[in-house]
Write a protein that holds these residues in place. Sequence first.
Motif, PDB file in Angstrom:
ATOM      1  N   ASP A 280       0.824  -1.202   0.000  1.00 48.07           N
ATOM      2  CA  ASP A 280       0.000   0.000   0.000  1.00 48.07           C
ATOM      3  C   ASP A 280       0.864   1.261   0.000  1.00 48.07           C
ATOM      4  OD1 ASP A 280      -1.816   2.053   0.546  1.00 48.07           O
ATOM      5  OD2 ASP A 280      -3.073   0.732   1.763  1.00 48.07           O
ATOM      6  N   ALA A 281       0.680   2.079  -1.024  1.00 45.97           N
ATOM      7  CA  ALA A 281       1.441   3.325  -1.102  1.00 45.97           C
ATOM      8  C   ALA A 281       1.161   4.228   0.100  1.00 45.97           C
ATOM      9  CB  ALA A 281       1.100   4.057  -2.400  1.00 45.97           C
ATOM     10  N   GLY A 282      -0.011   4.052   0.714  1.00 47.81           N
ATOM     11  CA  GLY A 282      -0.392   4.903   1.837  1.00 47.81           C
ATOM     12  C   GLY A 282       0.316   4.548   3.133  1.00 47.81           C
ATOM     13  N   THR A 283       1.008   3.398   3.151  1.00 44.54           N
ATOM     14  CA  THR A 283       1.734   3.013   4.365  1.00 44.54           C
ATOM     15  C   THR A 283       3.213   2.794   4.048  1.00 44.54           C
ATOM     16  OG1 THR A 283       1.238   0.677   4.007  1.00 44.54           O
ATOM     17  CG2 THR A 283      -0.282   1.897   5.417  1.00 44.54           C
ATOM     18  N   GLN A 284       3.699   3.537   3.108  1.00 44.11           N
ATOM     19  CA  GLN A 284       5.100   3.387   2.701  1.00 44.11           C
ATOM     20  C   GLN A 284       5.379   1.969   2.235  1.00 44.11           C
ATOM     21  OE1 GLN A 284       8.230   4.714   5.308  1.00 44.11           O
ATOM     22  NE2 GLN A 284       8.155   6.704   4.276  1.00 44.11           N
ATOM     23  N   LEU A 286       4.540  -0.757   3.397  1.00 46.07           N
ATOM     24  CA  LEU A 286       4.853  -1.680   4.483  1.00 46.07           C
ATOM     25  C   LEU A 286       3.701  -2.635   4.748  1.00 46.07           C
ATOM     26  CD1 LEU A 286       6.584   0.818   6.917  1.00 46.07           C
ATOM     27  CD2 LEU A 286       7.683  -0.962   5.554  1.00 46.07           C
ATOM     28  N   THR A 287       2.488  -2.238   4.378  1.00 46.55           N
ATOM     29  CA  THR A 287       1.346  -3.129   4.571  1.00 46.55           C
ATOM     30  C   THR A 287       0.624  -3.289   3.236  1.00 46.55           C
ATOM     31  OG1 THR A 287      -0.321  -1.430   5.005  1.00 46.55           O
ATOM     32  CG2 THR A 287       0.968  -2.181   6.893  1.00 46.55           C
ATOM     33  N   VAL A 331      -5.366  -6.615   6.968  1.00 45.06           N
ATOM     34  CA  VAL A 331      -4.186  -5.811   6.715  1.00 45.06           C
ATOM     35  C   VAL A 331      -2.992  -6.710   6.984  1.00 45.06           C
ATOM     36  CG1 VAL A 331      -2.785  -3.888   7.519  1.00 45.06           C
ATOM     37  CG2 VAL A 331      -5.237  -3.601   7.208  1.00 45.06           C
ATOM     38  N   ASN A 333       1.167  -7.210   7.134  1.00 41.16           N
ATOM     39  CA  ASN A 333       2.505  -6.648   7.182  1.00 41.16           C
ATOM     40  C   ASN A 333       3.319  -7.401   6.132  1.00 41.16           C
ATOM     41  OD1 ASN A 333       5.193  -6.117   7.711  1.00 41.16           O
ATOM     42  ND2 ASN A 333       4.930  -6.073   9.932  1.00 41.16           N
TER      43      ASN A 333
ATOM     44  N   PRO B  31       4.074  -3.222  11.035  1.00 42.37           N
ATOM     45  CA  PRO B  31       5.357  -2.612  10.719  1.00 42.37           C
ATOM     46  C   PRO B  31       5.466  -1.240  11.379  1.00 42.37           C
ATOM     47  CG  PRO B  31       3.872  -2.421   8.857  1.00 42.37           C
ATOM     48  CD  PRO B  31       3.148  -3.195   9.902  1.00 42.37           C
ATOM     49  N   ILE B  33       7.179   2.707  10.940  1.00 38.39           N
ATOM     50  CA  ILE B  33       7.947   3.653  10.134  1.00 38.39           C
ATOM     51  C   ILE B  33       8.861   4.384  11.101  1.00 38.39           C
ATOM     52  CG2 ILE B  33       7.852   5.591   8.538  1.00 38.39           C
ATOM     53  CD1 ILE B  33       5.008   4.763   7.840  1.00 38.39           C
ATOM     54  N   GLU B 265      10.758   8.537  -7.350  1.00 38.84           N
ATOM     55  CA  GLU B 265      11.319   7.800  -6.216  1.00 38.84           C
ATOM     56  C   GLU B 265      11.462   8.660  -4.953  1.00 38.84           C
ATOM     57  OE1 GLU B 265      12.537   4.594  -6.057  1.00 38.84           O
ATOM     58  OE2 GLU B 265      12.008   4.055  -8.117  1.00 38.84           O
ATOM     59  N   ILE B 306      -6.275   3.357  -2.646  1.00 33.78           N
ATOM     60  CA  ILE B 306      -4.819   3.445  -2.531  1.00 33.78           C
ATOM     61  C   ILE B 306      -4.396   4.913  -2.621  1.00 33.78           C
ATOM     62  CG2 ILE B 306      -2.604   2.817  -3.573  1.00 33.78           C
ATOM     63  CD1 ILE B 306      -4.060   0.466  -2.299  1.00 33.78           C
ATOM     64  N   TYR B 307      -3.755   5.390  -1.550  1.00 31.45           N
ATOM     65  CA  TYR B 307      -3.270   6.771  -1.510  1.00 31.45           C
ATOM     66  C   TYR B 307      -1.764   6.761  -1.593  1.00 31.45           C
ATOM     67  CZ  TYR B 307      -7.879   8.318  -0.046  1.00 31.45           C
ATOM     68  OH  TYR B 307      -9.213   8.593   0.007  1.00 31.45           O
ATOM     69  N   LYS B 308      -1.248   7.475  -2.583  1.00 32.78           N
ATOM     70  CA  LYS B 308       0.189   7.636  -2.710  1.00 32.78           C
ATOM     71  C   LYS B 308       0.592   8.812  -1.829  1.00 32.78           C
ATOM     72  CE  LYS B 308       4.146   7.188  -4.990  1.00 32.78           C
ATOM     73  NZ  LYS B 308       4.946   5.994  -4.921  1.00 32.78           N
ATOM     74  N   VAL B 309       1.687   8.639  -1.087  1.00 29.50           N
ATOM     75  CA  VAL B 309       2.188   9.739  -0.265  1.00 29.50           C
ATOM     76  C   VAL B 309       3.480  10.244  -0.891  1.00 29.50           C
ATOM     77  CG1 VAL B 309       3.043  10.393   1.999  1.00 29.50           C
ATOM     78  CG2 VAL B 309       1.097   8.846   1.812  1.00 29.50           C
ATOM     79  N   ASP B 311       6.437  11.476  -0.315  1.00 32.10           N
ATOM     80  CA  ASP B 311       7.386  11.700   0.780  1.00 32.10           C
ATOM     81  C   ASP B 311       8.663  12.386   0.299  1.00 32.10           C
ATOM     82  OD1 ASP B 311       8.346   9.562  -0.633  1.00 32.10           O
ATOM     83  OD2 ASP B 311       8.427   8.165   1.064  1.00 32.10           O
ATOM     84  N   THR B 330       4.996  10.891   5.650  1.00 30.63           N
ATOM     85  CA  THR B 330       5.527   9.565   5.314  1.00 30.63           C
ATOM     86  C   THR B 330       4.460   8.523   5.030  1.00 30.63           C
ATOM     87  OG1 THR B 330       5.717   9.151   7.678  1.00 30.63           O
ATOM     88  CG2 THR B 330       7.702   9.886   6.547  1.00 30.63           C
ATOM     89  N   ALA B 331       3.280   8.709   5.564  1.00 29.25           N
ATOM     90  CA  ALA B 331       2.236   7.705   5.326  1.00 29.25           C
ATOM     91  C   ALA B 331       0.884   8.338   5.601  1.00 29.25           C
ATOM     92  CB  ALA B 331       2.443   6.476   6.202  1.00 29.25           C
ATOM     93  N   PHE B 332      -0.152   7.652   5.214  1.00 28.65           N
ATOM     94  CA  PHE B 332      -1.501   8.190   5.370  1.00 28.65           C
ATOM     95  C   PHE B 332      -2.444   7.204   6.051  1.00 28.65           C
ATOM     96  CE2 PHE B 332      -5.694   9.159   3.261  1.00 28.65           C
ATOM     97  CZ  PHE B 332      -5.946  10.290   4.008  1.00 28.65           C
ATOM     98  N   LYS B 333      -2.018   5.952   6.059  1.00 21.33           N
ATOM     99  CA  LYS B 333      -2.919   4.940   6.589  1.00 21.33           C
ATOM    100  C   LYS B 333      -2.382   4.333   7.879  1.00 21.33           C
ATOM    101  CE  LYS B 333      -5.170   3.321   2.383  1.00 21.33           C
ATOM    102  NZ  LYS B 333      -5.277   2.150   1.499  1.00 21.33           N
ATOM    103  N   ASN B 334      -3.311   3.775   8.604  1.00 22.96           N
ATOM    104  CA  ASN B 334      -2.985   3.101   9.849  1.00 22.96           C
ATOM    105  C   ASN B 334      -2.262   1.782   9.551  1.00 22.96           C
ATOM    106  OD1 ASN B 334      -3.379   1.298  12.138  1.00 22.96           O
ATOM    107  ND2 ASN B 334      -4.700   2.906  12.943  1.00 22.96           N
ATOM    108  N   LEU B 335      -1.155   1.573  10.199  1.00 21.12           N
ATOM    109  CA  LEU B 335      -0.351   0.391   9.908  1.00 21.12           C
ATOM    110  C   LEU B 335      -0.935  -0.879  10.506  1.00 21.12           C
ATOM    111  CD1 LEU B 335       3.134   2.037  10.455  1.00 21.12           C
ATOM    112  CD2 LEU B 335       2.164   1.324   8.282  1.00 21.12           C
ATOM    113  N   GLY B 338      -5.091  -0.426   8.414  1.00 20.93           N
ATOM    114  CA  GLY B 338      -5.169  -0.070   7.000  1.00 20.93           C
ATOM    115  C   GLY B 338      -6.129   1.070   6.712  1.00 20.93           C
TER     116      GLY B 338
END
Lengths: 710, 351
Positions: A280-284, A286-287, A331, A333, B31, B33, B265, B306-309, B311, B330-335, B338
């Motif tokens: 997911d681009a929204g979580t870098q 990572l998920t 979700v 990881n 995960p 960040i 990138e 899907i949201y692109k951040v 960064d 750095t991010a927009f969603k809950n790790l 989601g």
Amino acid sequence: MKIKGTILPYYILLVWYIVLSLPLYCYAQTTRDSLKSKSSSKSAQIDKGQLDEVVIVGQYMPTTVDSSLYNIKLINNTTIQRRGAVSLPDVLNQELNARIVNDNVMGSTILLQGISGQNVKILLDGVPMVGGAGDDLDLSQFNLNNIDRIEIVQGPLSVQYGTNALAGTINMVSKQLPQGKYGAGINTLGETVGQYNIDAFAGASIGQFNLRINGGFNQFEGYSTPANRSGTPYDNRSFNWNPKEQYFGNIRLDRSFGKMKVGLSHNHFHEDNHSIGAPDAGTQFLTASDYDYVSKRHNTVLYANGQLANHAYIDILNSYQYFNRDSRTYVTNVENNSRNFIENANTLFRSYVSRASYSKSNQEQRLAYQLGYELNLNAVSGDRIALDAGHINDFGLYGSVQVKMLKNLEIQPALRYAWNNKYDTKAINFLGSQLPLISSLNLKYEPLQKLVIRASYAKGFRAPSLRELYYDFRNANHYIIGNTALTPELADNFIVSADYKIQVNTEGVLSISPYAYINDIDDKIELVEQDRATLPPEYQQINVVRTYANIPHFKTRGINLNIGYRHLNNLNVNIGGGLLQRSGSNSLNNYFNSWEATATASYWLQALKTNANIYYKYNGDLAQFGLADGILVDKTLHDYHFLDASFSHSFLLDALSLTAGVKNILNVTDVVQTGDGKDSLAPRAGTRTSIPMSWGRSAFIRLAYSFTKK
Amino acid sequence: MKKKSNFLLIVSFTLLGLQACKDDNDDYIPPVIKGSKVIAMGASYQNTVFFKLSTEKESSVPVSTWDLAFESQGGTAVRSNIARKGGVYATTSTDFSAVTTVPTSAIAYDDPSGDLSKTAVGAWQDNGTSKNLVYVLYRGNNPPSSATPIGYKKFQLLGYANGKYTIRHADLDGSNEKTDEITTNTDKNFTFFSFDEGIVEFEPDKKQWDIAFTCVTVRGGGPNSYVISPSVVSNRYSDVEVAVDNPGATLTASDDPAAPINTFESSNSNFSTIVLSQIGSYSFSNDAMSIGRDWHQILQPHASGIYKVYDWKTYIVKDTDGNYFKLKMTAFKNLTTGEVGYPSFEYEQLQ
């Protein structure tokens, strides 16, 4: 859920070891029986053409393809085997006028005569199948392991089958127990893409009772085209063909009473489909959001059919069907693959069908008739369906008369009276009379012994689905709601076709079959932009406003030409071509063309006692058109070619059969679509640059063993 | 099913299937960040989160506590709650009881830039005297991401004097009519008012926050449509200014995942190299939307969420006390869940 994909091939080997060693004693027993049928075994290898094969869909009683009033295309078990076909789309993708469109959430849906899958009635032994992610059925959920043959009727059978039988009707006919005391068999298929199918059956006849049980398992390990993963950085996990496991079973018990059969059949299907998300681009990255789509279908049928005295035939069935689809969100990881369950969205379809027909037909008499009724009780519940959706109930009474006018002319007018609890069937407006009557007229004329001409007119209709009536999705940016004022889609379908056979010397038969059709659909239901000014003020600023509406007009028409040649009993060649044109209110009445071609050939190699088969289909550019702010835009799916080849060989006096081949030799994967249109051939595909059409070149091997004790 | 289970092979295959199934929900390890601060606006954007960079102090307040905000530093601007899509219909009437329906004129929303000359209410006074115009307030949705309207109120701003506003308000049908005096709190930029609760606490004291994570209402893609958009707004009323270091400045905005802006990138970021001595080369702005919402972009197909951040964008923030910080989203969603509405960012004081 994770299945270790590598276990299965070993498991299949193990099972084969058991199976092959176990029935050695049966071999001696079956030898004698097989010898008896040896004289006919060669003809079993050769597809004799299908004109004398039996069909039942829409008929008064089981009859041959040749003598049916309808143009029925039959896909028999031999073809299913030779193509290494696992599920319904695997065989339908070879048919003229049929397209299969795939999506990793919605599954595989059909487009027939240019009309989408909601208008195609899918029957299993005459029972309409319900349920799916949207309104379309996912045809890949219909495994062919227990299917003896598939009957395809293009054009409406709405008099006989009611709603949705507008573009066509596809009836899957289950295998029957071979005549004898008992029998059993096992069938395995492995495909290099990572698909494994194993199924088995056993059956017995005890007195007047017949019992057949079968079950099986299919695993697909998933496939991703490189293009699919290139869309997201670090994506080494998503698929555009989801991994899945399917489990299926069937039990059928019947008893004969003279020429009547009374029985009970239960089908069970379970699918675990794993939609693996891209990071997911929204979580870098990572998920990822992963989904498990768990589908369950149960179908229980109580049936009675057969010949009564005095040339009467009766066909009764009562069925209860349950289809449940869970959509579980997780979700994950992506670094350690642990996952967190988030929610489950559920859709439940329940359907009760009761239908019966009484037919009277005597070859010696000029007049035959059929009377029948059909009752359909349907319920849908689930997320994003308004609570007041409730039930949609449908009742039809139908009848038809077959008249032999001259010695070589048959006419069949037919009528159905339709009632529905959710909309006014008077909208069908038969001949302007405000009556809810659906009609059809079929004509069969044989001016020469070798020429058969068929012509038909049929009214088709499709009732608005519960989703179209009661969909309800609102948030800050969306206001997408069903429309309870929808009226049924109504179609006028005309088909003219001919079959002409020419004897070539004494060894070959050439057949020429032209076919033309027109579908004029009024009030086709589409998802359209809604005028914001009609909404309450608090919703007028919402970004996406959609509702279902009847669009005035949609039209498809096409011509096909099929040429077949059969030489002795060792060569069978068929080539065909077709042009499809689609148009409508949402194309400003412009026509969009699409070309198709098919070629199949099978050749019996006497020296090797092997049958060689080739299947080819060309699918030309196909446009999906729509209006954007009044301007015509289209999105065109580019053309692609499917080519399959296989060899089949039988051992142990036909008890063991081996088919090996290559599917999709030309390695078609994603097919590009271009254009400005947002409307799409497949649900959710409007914004995509390509649609997955196949998982590329894949070799398969199928091994089947069965025996019967007389 | 019972009969089926008699069939040995199927049983064994089912067992194989079951054994292969392992439900691994319980051991989720989310995960992390590294170095990022996660802000919980909530999945339905129900909170506005104020943040002070120098102290890392965070205060989260539900969006739905207020209807109108009254300028408390001498000016007389009145803001409405665009964090929940609250908007204003201005009528030409001064007859309070005559306005009983939602006007057919277009709804107006406050400009998200925070420019007080661009509020939806606008200039309600003429040379210090109220025009006594009747406004109809669309109070917005609760929660903000829903399509559940809170309803309408009509109001008249009767006057402002000595730090006190007088407001007359009622339901559209005239019921619940009331006249309130709002005494402004000069510790704050604005004094927040709820039709249900009167004066409410919302914003921290004016120097106690630099940036806030909140939704704003902006134009949507459909004709005359508006959407709420999660944003980072800066405290322009207390001298916060922001400059943007944007290595992708030439790239065109797009929601196509394959567009250059969406494949640019992260390594293009200058975040790690920016030092205090460079700030002279940046142009600072007091636009509250300087960080705004351009650090995220929903990608096609939108339904996938899907949201692109971006960064690689670095924001240089001058806080309420004149300190400089560099910051990147750095991010927009809950790790763990989601869900959207959990922006995270990394920041550092410039040395």
